[in-house]
Motif scaffolding. Structure first.
Motif, PDB file in Angstrom:
ATOM      1  N   TRP A   1       0.812  -1.226   0.000  1.00 14.59           N
ATOM      2  CA  TRP A   1       0.000   0.000   0.000  1.00 14.59           C
ATOM      3  C   TRP A   1       0.844   1.274   0.000  1.00 14.59           C
ATOM      4  CZ3 TRP A   1      -4.870  -0.220  -1.239  1.00 14.59           C
ATOM      5  CH2 TRP A   1      -5.638  -1.347  -0.929  1.00 14.59           C
ATOM      6  N   PHE A   2       1.976   1.253   0.694  1.00 14.73           N
ATOM      7  CA  PHE A   2       2.702   2.504   0.963  1.00 14.73           C
ATOM      8  C   PHE A   2       4.091   2.581   0.321  1.00 14.73           C
ATOM      9  CE2 PHE A   2       0.394   1.925   5.267  1.00 14.73           C
ATOM     10  CZ  PHE A   2      -0.783   2.454   4.749  1.00 14.73           C
ATOM     11  N   GLY A   3       4.544   1.495  -0.280  1.00 14.34           N
ATOM     12  CA  GLY A   3       5.915   1.474  -0.791  1.00 14.34           C
ATOM     13  C   GLY A   3       6.851   0.901   0.254  1.00 14.34           C
ATOM     14  N   LYS A   4       8.133   0.862  -0.087  1.00 15.02           N
ATOM     15  CA  LYS A   4       9.066   0.095   0.750  1.00 15.02           C
ATOM     16  C   LYS A   4       9.165   0.631   2.170  1.00 15.02           C
ATOM     17  CE  LYS A   4      13.424   2.397  -0.333  1.00 15.02           C
ATOM     18  NZ  LYS A   4      14.853   2.222  -0.606  1.00 15.02           N
ATOM     19  N   TYR A   5       9.419  -0.291   3.083  1.00 16.29           N
ATOM     20  CA  TYR A   5       9.662   0.068   4.484  1.00 16.29           C
ATOM     21  C   TYR A   5      10.721   1.178   4.518  1.00 16.29           C
ATOM     22  CZ  TYR A   5      11.684  -0.447   9.166  1.00 16.29           C
ATOM     23  OH  TYR A   5      12.180  -0.188  10.419  1.00 16.29           O
ATOM     24  N   PRO A   6      10.483   2.225   5.289  1.00 20.18           N
ATOM     25  CA  PRO A   6      11.331   3.431   5.154  1.00 20.18           C
ATOM     26  C   PRO A   6      12.715   3.363   5.811  1.00 20.18           C
ATOM     27  CG  PRO A   6       9.138   3.963   6.030  1.00 20.18           C
ATOM     28  CD  PRO A   6       9.291   2.481   6.124  1.00 20.18           C
ATOM     29  N   PHE A   7      13.023   2.289   6.516  1.00 15.54           N
ATOM     30  CA  PHE A   7      14.284   2.290   7.293  1.00 15.54           C
ATOM     31  C   PHE A   7      15.057   0.983   7.150  1.00 15.54           C
ATOM     32  CE2 PHE A   7      10.988   4.792   9.559  1.00 15.54           C
ATOM     33  CZ  PHE A   7      11.512   6.061   9.361  1.00 15.54           C
ATOM     34  N   TYR A   8      15.262   0.538   5.911  1.00 14.71           N
ATOM     35  CA  TYR A   8      16.011  -0.721   5.707  1.00 14.71           C
ATOM     36  C   TYR A   8      17.375  -0.670   6.380  1.00 14.71           C
ATOM     37  CZ  TYR A   8      12.985  -3.380   2.596  1.00 14.71           C
ATOM     38  OH  TYR A   8      11.956  -4.154   2.095  1.00 14.71           O
ATOM     39  N   GLU A   9      18.045   0.485   6.323  1.00 11.10           N
ATOM     40  CA  GLU A   9      19.405   0.616   6.884  1.00 11.10           C
ATOM     41  C   GLU A   9      19.401   0.343   8.382  1.00 11.10           C
ATOM     42  OE1 GLU A   9      17.639   3.011   5.464  1.00 11.10           O
ATOM     43  OE2 GLU A   9      18.534   3.258   3.469  1.00 11.10           O
ATOM     44  N   ASP A  10      18.295   0.681   9.020  1.00  7.60           N
ATOM     45  CA  ASP A  10      18.225   0.571  10.487  1.00  7.60           C
ATOM     46  C   ASP A  10      17.579  -0.736  10.947  1.00  7.60           C
ATOM     47  OD1 ASP A  10      19.405   3.065  10.777  1.00  7.60           O
ATOM     48  OD2 ASP A  10      17.491   4.099  10.576  1.00  7.60           O
ATOM     49  N   SER A  11      17.164  -1.587  10.013  1.00  6.58           N
ATOM     50  CA  SER A  11      16.477  -2.847  10.295  1.00  6.58           C
ATOM     51  C   SER A  11      15.096  -2.586  10.900  1.00  6.58           C
ATOM     52  CB  SER A  11      17.314  -3.763  11.197  1.00  6.58           C
ATOM     53  OG  SER A  11      17.306  -3.313  12.548  1.00  6.58           O
ATOM     54  N   PHE A  12      14.406  -3.674  11.193  1.00  5.62           N
ATOM     55  CA  PHE A  12      13.093  -3.568  11.853  1.00  5.62           C
ATOM     56  C   PHE A  12      13.111  -4.526  13.030  1.00  5.62           C
ATOM     57  CE2 PHE A  12       8.858  -4.916  12.901  1.00  5.62           C
ATOM     58  CZ  PHE A  12       8.086  -3.774  12.756  1.00  5.62           C
ATOM     59  N   LYS A  13      12.502  -4.110  14.141  1.00  7.22           N
ATOM     60  CA  LYS A  13      12.367  -5.094  15.206  1.00  7.22           C
ATOM     61  C   LYS A  13      11.096  -4.899  16.017  1.00  7.22           C
ATOM     62  CE  LYS A  13      15.797  -2.802  18.139  1.00  7.22           C
ATOM     63  NZ  LYS A  13      16.459  -2.018  17.072  1.00  7.22           N
ATOM     64  N   LEU A  14      10.700  -6.012  16.613  1.00 14.53           N
ATOM     65  CA  LEU A  14       9.629  -6.010  17.606  1.00 14.53           C
ATOM     66  C   LEU A  14      10.286  -6.277  18.949  1.00 14.53           C
ATOM     67  CD1 LEU A  14       6.684  -8.158  16.148  1.00 14.53           C
ATOM     68  CD2 LEU A  14       6.714  -5.683  16.536  1.00 14.53           C
ATOM     69  N   VAL A  15       9.935  -5.465  19.939  1.00  9.92           N
ATOM     70  CA  VAL A  15      10.555  -5.566  21.260  1.00  9.92           C
ATOM     71  C   VAL A  15       9.446  -5.720  22.305  1.00  9.92           C
ATOM     72  CG1 VAL A  15      12.128  -4.451  22.882  1.00  9.92           C
ATOM     73  CG2 VAL A  15      12.351  -3.985  20.432  1.00  9.92           C
ATOM     74  N   ALA A  16       9.528  -6.768  23.084  1.00 13.44           N
ATOM     75  CA  ALA A  16       8.502  -7.004  24.108  1.00 13.44           C
ATOM     76  C   ALA A  16       8.613  -5.977  25.225  1.00 13.44           C
ATOM     77  CB  ALA A  16       8.651  -8.408  24.687  1.00 13.44           C
ATOM     78  N   VAL A  17       7.454  -5.444  25.648  1.00 12.34           N
ATOM     79  CA  VAL A  17       7.396  -4.446  26.731  1.00 12.34           C
ATOM     80  C   VAL A  17       6.205  -4.744  27.640  1.00 12.34           C
ATOM     81  CG1 VAL A  17       8.544  -2.560  25.492  1.00 12.34           C
ATOM     82  CG2 VAL A  17       6.066  -2.885  25.246  1.00 12.34           C
TER      83      VAL A  17
END
Ligand SMILES: [Zn+2]
Length: 551
Positions: free
Chosen positions: A284-300
């Motif tokens: 829908w929006f085009g590529k994830y905007p932060f490939y250089e910084d990776s993506f993560k899910l962090v439990a909180v």
């Protein structure tokens, strides 16, 4: 963020975010000097542009203290000698250096006025190091109330997190606490903690230092892209890590998961939700905007937050939102609300960020709307419509969605479901799915890594749609009235008009007459249409967020 709390009252759900009288009073009472300093581009902010933050901070759980420094690199846009740096009590700045000089500073509430030795010339790159320490505010209700949560996990180990949306990042570290300026070259965050703990921040983990003598570890994290202040976070606990590679539109994306050791089994199963979320939103929006910084899910230990490249998660590894269905229609249980909603903010919130908190619907309206786009991508258009229309039940129409500019005052909590329904309505006004897709992608491409205003978003969509949508935005963002469409059928004659609309409002509507779809353009002026046959059936397309009254 996410809508604060949903309480089941009979079968109705009530939005608890902004509580009636107190909130209305807050919107009308005069703006304090502290609010102006926090929420506007003051002369002491406007002469310099952020390039980089280097935050070093130690978390001391035994005394519940923070101690650290932030090295702020900036470019001078014009000559200047007095700078505003924000840090909220009870934390204090202890020292500020500029090269070999120690700078003078004085405090005014949440703000420090920093005096340079002499005026800095325009067009130069400069750096100051701001040292600070103290006992920070403890969050009473993360993530809706900002501060530090010095918690314990189910097994008794430290579980410490930061949250600061709204109140601002200056509640736990010194910075330029305004949405309009982000560090162009990103940020390094080095977090020191007791050696048995792991600290997770934004971006990539570059290295870990172990000081065995002091029984401490320092985790060095780095973000290369611009980042908004409230998107910066630190999470400390008994974390374990697993990862995967996601083949996306920008190449191979490193996806990391940081959960507490005892959550790993549940997370390994449930986080399969994440790749399909990225797939839907890259569509829908085009590529994830932060490939250089990776993506993560962090439990909180709270439901979740859109921390940039470090989405935090506390939704019990289950679909829905804390085991509830946001739309009341069943569709909300088809996905994990937190993974979908907070990940959508990587595009709307982190890629495209508001300059002023009054425009926060740009984050939350689009994130709410994205939930239905996720549903459409994976489950089809009918479920998607049902979902977004279902969320109308929590709209209050108490105060406008747009807040008070220059004061860090947000608008109504309606920015979520009403913002989403406004965008859904606009899609049906445009009535061209290919064009709508190109607008959603175009917003993310043309405002890539930028901070924006509502006016920019409005005029962009209007221009790309080729339809003047200014009155539609006025109606839904700046007023609390929902258009009332009144109609009367008399044999072959249909007459209709709008009530409760802003001046000049003439939103086209898709209607069905005797099973045949057509478009009418009502306005405040009564119109009459003659049909060839007697009108036996008349319906308004349910996707338009209006009220309908038959006379
Ligand atoms: Zn949100």
């Amino acid at each position: 963020m996410i809508i604060q709390k949903l309480k089941i009252v009979a079968i109705a759900l009530l939005l608890q975010m902004h509580l009636d009288a107190a909130y209305l009073f807050a919107q009308t009472k005069s703006i304090t000097r502290q609010e102006t300093l926090r929420g506007s581009v003051t002369p002491e902010r406007e002469w310099w542009d952020l390039l980089h933050y280097q935050l070093k901070v130690e978390f001391l759980p035994d005394t519940r203290r923070l101690k650290g420094s932030n090295t702020i690199t900036f470019k001078t846009l014009k000559p200047g000698s007095k700078m505003q740096i924000d840090l909220q009590p009870p934390l204090s700045i202890t020292k500020i250096t500029h090269g070999d000089s120690q700078l003078k500073f004085e405090r005014e509430g949440n703000v420090y006025w920093v005096m340079f030795e002499k005026e800095l010339a325009a067009g130069t790159e400069e750096k100051i190091e701001v040292s600070y320490e103290g006992v920070p505010v403890v969050s009473r209700n993360p993530p809706w109330v900002g501060g530090i949560t010095w918690g314990r996990d189910d097994l008794g180990e430290h579980f410490i997190v930061t949250t600061c949306q709204g109140i601002g990042a200056s509640i736990w570290w010194p910075n330029k606490d305004h949405g309009s300026d982000e560090p162009d070259r990103g940020m390094q965050t080095s977090v020191t903690v007791p050696e048995q703990l792991v600290a997770v921040s934004n971006g990539r983990l570059k290295k870990t230092d172990h000081n065995a003598g002091d029984k401490k570890k320092t985790f060095h994290w780095e973000v290369l892209n611009p980042i908004n202040n409230y998107g910066v976070n630190v999470n400390i606990g008994n974390y374990v890590h697993f990862s995967e590679k996601y083949k996306g539109k920008g190449g191979v994306l490193d996806v990391d998961y940081w959960v507490l050791a005892h959550q790993k089994e549940a997370a390994l199963k449930h986080f399969k939700e994440l790749p399909r979320t990225l797939e839907a939103f890259e569509h829908w929006f085009g590529k994830y905007p932060f490939y250089e910084d990776s993506f993560k899910l962090v439990a909180v230990p709270y439901p979740g937050m859109e921390h940039q490249s470090s989405v935090t998660y506390g939704n019990w590894f289950r679909n829905g939102y804390l085991q509830r269905d946001m739309c009341g229609c069943g569709v909300g249980f088809k996905f994990d609300f937190i993974i979908v909603h907070e990940s959508a903010h990587e595009w709307f919130g982190n890629n495209i960020s508001m300059k002023d908190a009054a425009d926060m619907w740009i984050h939350e309206g689009f994130a709410n709307y994205s939930e239905n786009l996720f549903v459409e991508y994976h489950f089809g258009k009918k479920d998607a419509e049902t979902y977004v229309i279902g969320t109308r039940r929590i709209i209050r129409n108490d105060v406008p969605i747009i807040g008070v500019y220059g004061s860090n005052r947000e608008g109504s909590g309606d920015m979520y479901p009403k913002g989403g329904n406004m965008l859904h309505t606009i899609r049906y006004i445009i009535n061209d799915d290919a064009k709508w897709l190109s607008i959603l992608r175009g917003l993310n491409a043309d405002f890539w890594h930028q901070t924006v205003t509502t006016e920019q978003i409005e005029s962009y969509i209007t221009k790309k749609a080729g339809i003047d949508l200014s009155r539609v935005f006025d109606q839904y963002l700046r007023s609390t009235n929902i258009p009332l469409f009144k109609f009367k059928v008399n044999g072959k004659t249909l007459s209709f008009n709008y009530e409760r609309v802003v001046k000049g409002f003439a939103m086209p509507l898709r209607v069905s007459v005797n099973g045949k779809e057509s478009v009418i353009t009502p306005s405040e002026t009564r119109q009459t249409m003659e049909f060839a046959d007697e009108i036996k059936q008349f319906d308004v397309n349910r996707n338009f967020y209006i009220e309908v009254a038959k006379e």
